[in-house]
Design a protein around this motif. Sequence first.
Motif, PDB file in Angstrom:
ATOM      1  N   TYR A 124       0.840  -1.200   0.000  1.00 28.24           N
ATOM      2  CA  TYR A 124       0.000   0.000   0.000  1.00 28.24           C
ATOM      3  C   TYR A 124       0.882   1.260   0.000  1.00 28.24           C
ATOM      4  O   TYR A 124       0.654   2.187  -0.779  1.00 28.24           O
ATOM      5  N   ASP A 182       2.529   1.697  -3.146  1.00 33.31           N
ATOM      6  CA  ASP A 182       1.510   1.855  -4.194  1.00 33.31           C
ATOM      7  C   ASP A 182       1.788   0.922  -5.394  1.00 33.31           C
ATOM      8  O   ASP A 182       1.982   1.389  -6.510  1.00 33.31           O
ATOM      9  N   PRO A 193      -0.265  -1.741  -6.850  1.00 30.41           N
ATOM     10  CA  PRO A 193      -1.395  -2.639  -7.140  1.00 30.41           C
ATOM     11  C   PRO A 193      -1.082  -3.486  -8.377  1.00 30.41           C
ATOM     12  O   PRO A 193      -0.452  -2.989  -9.318  1.00 30.41           O
ATOM     13  N   THR A 231      -5.564  -2.067 -11.722  1.00 31.49           N
ATOM     14  CA  THR A 231      -6.439  -0.964 -11.318  1.00 31.49           C
ATOM     15  C   THR A 231      -7.805  -1.205 -11.932  1.00 31.49           C
ATOM     16  O   THR A 231      -7.897  -1.673 -13.075  1.00 31.49           O
ATOM     17  N   ARG A 260      -0.537   0.136 -12.018  1.00 35.97           N
ATOM     18  CA  ARG A 260      -1.187   1.321 -11.463  1.00 35.97           C
ATOM     19  C   ARG A 260      -1.710   2.213 -12.578  1.00 35.97           C
ATOM     20  O   ARG A 260      -0.938   2.855 -13.289  1.00 35.97           O
ATOM     21  N   THR A 318     -11.083   5.661  -9.662  1.00 37.41           N
ATOM     22  CA  THR A 318     -10.127   4.551  -9.748  1.00 37.41           C
ATOM     23  C   THR A 318     -10.153   3.748  -8.451  1.00 37.41           C
ATOM     24  O   THR A 318     -10.340   4.301  -7.375  1.00 37.41           O
ATOM     25  N   TYR A 353      -7.822   0.950  -6.438  1.00 39.66           N
ATOM     26  CA  TYR A 353      -6.561   0.202  -6.365  1.00 39.66           C
ATOM     27  C   TYR A 353      -6.627  -0.942  -5.353  1.00 39.66           C
ATOM     28  O   TYR A 353      -5.750  -1.784  -5.322  1.00 39.66           O
ATOM     29  N   TRP A 354      -7.654  -0.907  -4.493  1.00 35.05           N
ATOM     30  CA  TRP A 354      -7.713  -1.832  -3.355  1.00 35.05           C
ATOM     31  C   TRP A 354      -7.622  -3.299  -3.783  1.00 35.05           C
ATOM     32  O   TRP A 354      -6.875  -4.075  -3.197  1.00 35.05           O
ATOM     33  N   GLY A 414      -6.271  -4.508  -6.417  1.00 38.18           N
ATOM     34  CA  GLY A 414      -4.906  -4.736  -6.890  1.00 38.18           C
ATOM     35  C   GLY A 414      -3.906  -4.853  -5.759  1.00 38.18           C
ATOM     36  O   GLY A 414      -2.994  -5.675  -5.809  1.00 38.18           O
ATOM     37  N   TRP A 415      -4.107  -4.052  -4.691  1.00 48.09           N
ATOM     38  CA  TRP A 415      -3.184  -4.113  -3.549  1.00 48.09           C
ATOM     39  C   TRP A 415      -3.264  -5.477  -2.880  1.00 48.09           C
ATOM     40  O   TRP A 415      -2.249  -6.088  -2.580  1.00 48.09           O
TER      41      TRP A 415
END
Lengths: 151, 109
Positions: B23, B26, B28, B31, B43, B51, B53-54, B56-57
């Motif tokens: 996280y 950054d 991910p 996206t 990303r 957008t 990203y969660w 992907g993380w």
Amino acid sequence: MTVLLLIVHSIFGLIVLGAITHQFVSVFFPTTSTHRNFLAHFRSVRPDRYTNAIAIMFLLNFTIGAFLYPPYRLEVKPSIIFYNMHLANAVFELKEHWMALAFGLLPAYVVAWRSGEGLTTLRKGVTGFLMFTVLWGFIIGDILNNIGGLR
Amino acid sequence: MTRSARISIFYTLVFSVVYPAIYALDWPLFTYYPKNEHFVFGRGAASVGATMYWYGWWVSAGIAALVFSVPLGLLFSGNVAKRVSSIIPLAAFASAALFVFFFRHLLFG
């Protein structure tokens, strides 16, 4: 469809919260008295019996939450940001990240309860963490829905 | 302790440590753009629209945890895994506290 998912999400959340609360109190506050009142009965469950149900229900609810997240991102979050409700935004951000951490904790949680290796520290710790995150998720999800409201 | 139990313990430990790191960095894996239901590898630009990203993380963290936990689980004995297991709660709560630190400006003004 979103509202239906939201209702199921709340009900499943309540079920997980109820089950994990039983497990949590029976691990941290095991009953020692022979006096059988309501609280003693609440604490004297067999906590290992809840493990599979909690893990499966958590996974199901996590998946439903992941499906509900895009509507939240499109409908609720913009209005929260527009009205400068930074605290509401932050507590939901914490919910999503703490839930992801709880998701990653599930394998060790299942091992702690099912392996029979006497992993007491792990068992207490992961149960405590799950209890904490599930309670947080339930309360914050409810508050955010009351503020924004998915349609 | 079985092999799968050892892998599970290392998986959780690595995930707890790696997730906040991914996280913070950054990273991910992908996206998601919910408005047009579109995925982009890595990303994606935030300027395109809403957008997310969660996903992907946590997929990035899940894969990283799997990559590290399988060899660790195969390499180390049950006794090592048992000793390691006792620091998992500490790692999980420390990671949770890190997110409070990450969002301190929103939380405390």
